[in-house]
Enzyme design. Structure first.
Site, PDB file in Angstrom:
ATOM      1  N   ASN A   1       0.853  -1.188   0.000  1.00 50.94           N
ATOM      2  CA  ASN A   1       0.000   0.000   0.000  1.00 50.94           C
ATOM      3  C   ASN A   1       0.895   1.246   0.000  1.00 50.94           C
ATOM      4  OD1 ASN A   1      -1.449   2.274   1.066  1.00 50.94           O
ATOM      5  ND2 ASN A   1      -3.117   0.886   1.580  1.00 50.94           N
TER       6      ASN A   1
ATOM      7  N   ASP B   1      -0.093   4.496  -0.077  1.00 53.58           N
ATOM      8  CA  ASP B   1      -0.786   5.730   0.313  1.00 53.58           C
ATOM      9  C   ASP B   1       0.136   6.752   0.966  1.00 53.58           C
ATOM     10  OD1 ASP B   1      -3.117   4.482  -0.472  1.00 53.58           O
ATOM     11  OD2 ASP B   1      -3.919   4.219   1.559  1.00 53.58           O
ATOM     12  N   HIS B   2       1.022   6.252   1.844  1.00 57.40           N
ATOM     13  CA  HIS B   2       1.760   7.209   2.664  1.00 57.40           C
ATOM     14  C   HIS B   2       2.960   7.823   1.949  1.00 57.40           C
ATOM     15  CE1 HIS B   2      -1.141   6.693   5.643  1.00 57.40           C
ATOM     16  NE2 HIS B   2      -0.913   5.399   5.764  1.00 57.40           N
TER      17      HIS B   2
ATOM     18  N   ARG C   1       4.117  18.755   1.586  1.00 58.00           N
ATOM     19  CA  ARG C   1       4.789  19.929   1.037  1.00 58.00           C
ATOM     20  C   ARG C   1       4.224  20.406  -0.296  1.00 58.00           C
ATOM     21  NH1 ARG C   1       9.968  21.477   2.943  1.00 58.00           N
ATOM     22  NH2 ARG C   1       9.735  21.445   5.187  1.00 58.00           N
TER      23      ARG C   1
ATOM     24  N   HIS D   1      -5.513   3.728  -1.725  1.00 59.79           N
ATOM     25  CA  HIS D   1      -6.842   4.100  -1.231  1.00 59.79           C
ATOM     26  C   HIS D   1      -7.120   5.543  -1.633  1.00 59.79           C
ATOM     27  CE1 HIS D   1      -9.635   4.366   2.582  1.00 59.79           C
ATOM     28  NE2 HIS D   1     -10.264   4.680   1.466  1.00 59.79           N
TER      29      HIS D   1
ATOM     30  N   ARG E   1      -9.195   8.207  -0.963  1.00 57.78           N
ATOM     31  CA  ARG E   1     -10.197   8.606   0.029  1.00 57.78           C
ATOM     32  C   ARG E   1     -11.033   9.763  -0.496  1.00 57.78           C
ATOM     33  NH1 ARG E   1      -9.063   6.647   5.492  1.00 57.78           N
ATOM     34  NH2 ARG E   1     -10.747   8.049   6.065  1.00 57.78           N
TER      35      ARG E   1
ATOM     36  N   HIS F   1      -4.399  11.643   0.838  1.00 54.55           N
ATOM     37  CA  HIS F   1      -3.093  11.174   0.320  1.00 54.55           C
ATOM     38  C   HIS F   1      -3.170  10.918  -1.184  1.00 54.55           C
ATOM     39  CE1 HIS F   1      -5.054   7.438   1.576  1.00 54.55           C
ATOM     40  NE2 HIS F   1      -4.742   7.587   2.857  1.00 54.55           N
TER      41      HIS F   1
ATOM     42  N   GLU G   1      -8.603   0.667  -3.231  1.00 50.32           N
ATOM     43  CA  GLU G   1      -9.472   0.702  -2.039  1.00 50.32           C
ATOM     44  C   GLU G   1     -10.375   1.917  -2.137  1.00 50.32           C
ATOM     45  OE1 GLU G   1      -6.234  -1.169   1.114  1.00 50.32           O
ATOM     46  OE2 GLU G   1      -7.020   0.844   1.410  1.00 50.32           O
TER      47      GLU G   1
ATOM     48  N   THR H   1      -7.338   6.430  10.138  1.00 54.52           N
ATOM     49  CA  THR H   1      -7.179   5.372   9.155  1.00 54.52           C
ATOM     50  C   THR H   1      -8.465   4.557   9.182  1.00 54.52           C
ATOM     51  OG1 THR H   1      -5.802   3.491   8.455  1.00 54.52           O
ATOM     52  CG2 THR H   1      -6.022   3.855  10.836  1.00 54.52           C
TER      53      THR H   1
ATOM     54  N   GLU I   1     -11.201  -9.330   2.625  1.00 57.64           N
ATOM     55  CA  GLU I   1      -9.952  -8.971   3.293  1.00 57.64           C
ATOM     56  C   GLU I   1     -10.280  -8.839   4.778  1.00 57.64           C
ATOM     57  OE1 GLU I   1      -7.207  -6.288   1.461  1.00 57.64           O
ATOM     58  OE2 GLU I   1      -6.625  -5.434   3.401  1.00 57.64           O
TER      59      GLU I   1
ATOM     60  N   GLY J   1      -2.220  -2.802   9.816  1.00 64.16           N
ATOM     61  CA  GLY J   1      -1.353  -2.803  10.985  1.00 64.16           C
ATOM     62  C   GLY J   1      -0.312  -3.913  11.009  1.00 64.16           C
TER      63      GLY J   1
ATOM     64  N   GLY K   1       1.029  -1.454   4.366  1.00 66.70           N
ATOM     65  CA  GLY K   1       1.480  -0.129   3.979  1.00 66.70           C
ATOM     66  C   GLY K   1       2.274   0.605   5.017  1.00 66.70           C
TER      67      GLY K   1
HETATM   68  N1  PXP Z   1      -6.049  -3.092   3.803  1.00 64.49           N
HETATM   69  C1  PXP Z   1      -7.008  -2.143   3.888  1.00 64.49           C
HETATM   70  C2  PXP Z   1      -8.381  -2.473   3.403  1.00 64.49           C
HETATM   71  C3  PXP Z   1      -6.712  -0.855   4.383  1.00 64.49           C
HETATM   72  O1  PXP Z   1      -7.677   0.077   4.454  1.00 64.49           O
HETATM   73  C4  PXP Z   1      -5.383  -0.572   4.772  1.00 64.49           C
HETATM   74  C5  PXP Z   1      -5.047   0.793   5.269  1.00 64.49           C
HETATM   75  O2  PXP Z   1      -5.199   1.715   4.256  1.00 64.49           O
HETATM   76  C6  PXP Z   1      -4.421  -1.584   4.647  1.00 64.49           C
HETATM   77  C7  PXP Z   1      -4.791  -2.840   4.184  1.00 64.49           C
HETATM   78  C8  PXP Z   1      -2.993  -1.349   5.011  1.00 64.49           C
HETATM   79  O3  PXP Z   1      -2.892  -1.094   6.373  1.00 64.49           O
HETATM   80  P1  PXP Z   1      -1.525  -0.583   6.982  1.00 64.49           P
HETATM   81  O4  PXP Z   1      -1.194   0.704   6.282  1.00 64.49           O
HETATM   82  O5  PXP Z   1      -1.816  -0.431   8.425  1.00 64.49           O
HETATM   83  O6  PXP Z   1      -0.490  -1.643   6.683  1.00 64.49           O
END
Ligand code: PXP
Length: 265
Positions: free
Chosen positions: A12, A14-15, A23, A48, A50, A55, A75, A105, A156, A200, A221
């Site tokens: 993932n 996203d971050h 920035r 994802h 959102r 992000h 997502e 989250t 999932e 997580g 992620g």
């Molecule tokens: N799966 C889903 C459906 C999620 O929403 C997320 C968080 O965006 C993740 C997996 C990944 O989670 P993490 O970033 O905590 O590893």
């Protein structure tokens, strides 16, 4: 004993976009991170989009779809806006997630039991577009069986409660939550669903969960991006790959995972 296949790793990204957006501008580039993740062993990329675009942005989804050769897992909340974007992007899979603007989250699984009437047309529409549909749910029988009845391809299972209990050192709760996930995976597999897990996960929890035979994919992620600060993204992913393979029994237990974060063996 039957030899299990390796678990697919969806990274993932996203971050990467979170850091970029802190920035403005275009760096770091999520597509570059996705390509690096794939080169390091990721089997797919998850992002994802959102509703608040905190992000990942619309143009990131399009750039990811055209820029990577591995499956893209999109997502999204079950909204008309997101469905329209998915129909343009045509990702490999869509994972429907609950979304609240005030949350940090994704907290908790999708309410498929209470919300089945709302979800049903979204699932049908995505499937009609040839997109695989995954539902991000709690690892309990009722949402799993409702996911099957709604025609989802994948569930999932939300690992957040378990991972939080592990991190907080709540041994009894962690053990109960692990059992809940293992039982949920067995129920989902028996219902004919493909079983994924996410939220997580770190090296230790991913390794332990990989021992549950029904899981075929993990989506990870935040932990990987945090590790990337210290050891680089490629190394973090390589170590995660090894942890998952070791948990699966594909790599001998004595094989060292290499650089680990503080507090990890
Ligand atoms: N799966 C889903 C459906 C999620 O929403 C997320 C968080 O965006 C993740 C997996 C990944 O989670 P993490 O970033 O905590 O590893």
């Amino acid at each position: 004993m039957q030899k299990l296949d390796r678990i697919r790793l969806g990274v993932n990204i996203d971050h990467v976009a979170t850091v970029r957006n802190a920035r403005g501008g275009s760096r770091p580039d999520p597509v570059r991170a996705a390509l690096l993740a794939i080169a390091a062993g990721a089997d797919g990329i998850t992002a994802h989009l959102r509703e608040d675009r905190r992000h990942i942005r619309d143009e990131d989804m399009a750039a990811l779809k055209s820029g990577i050769a591995k499956p893209l897992n999109y997502e999204m909340a079950a909204t008309a806006e997101m469905l329209a974007i998915a129909s343009r992007i045509r990702p490999h899979a869509c994972c429907l997630v609950p979304e609240k603007r005030e949350e940090r989250t994704t907290e908790g699984g999708l309410d498929v039991v209470g919300g089945h009437n709302h979800l049903r047309p979204y699932i049908a529409e995505l499937k009609a577009l040839g997109i695989r549909v995954s539902l991000f749910i709690e690892p309990d029988r009722a949402p799993i069986e409702m996911s099957r009845d709604l025609g989802a391809d994948i569930v999932e299972l939300h690992t957040g409660t378990w991972c939080h209990a592990v991190e907080a050192g709540q041994a009894e709760k962690a053990e109960a939550e692990f059992r809940r996930l293992a039982d949920g995976a067995a129920i989902a597999h028996a219902a004919g669903l493909e079983v994924h897990a996410g939220h997580g996960l770190d090296f230790d929890t991913a390794e332990k969960l990989a021992s549950v035979p029904e899981f075929v994919e993990f989506n990870i992620g935040h932990f990987l991006m945090g590790e990337a600060i210290f050891v680089g993204l490629a190394q973090a992913i390589a170590t995660m790959r090894l942890a998952m393979d070791r948990g699966r029994g594909l790599v001998p237990a004595h094989v060292n995972l290499g650089p680990r974060p503080k507090g990890h063996a």
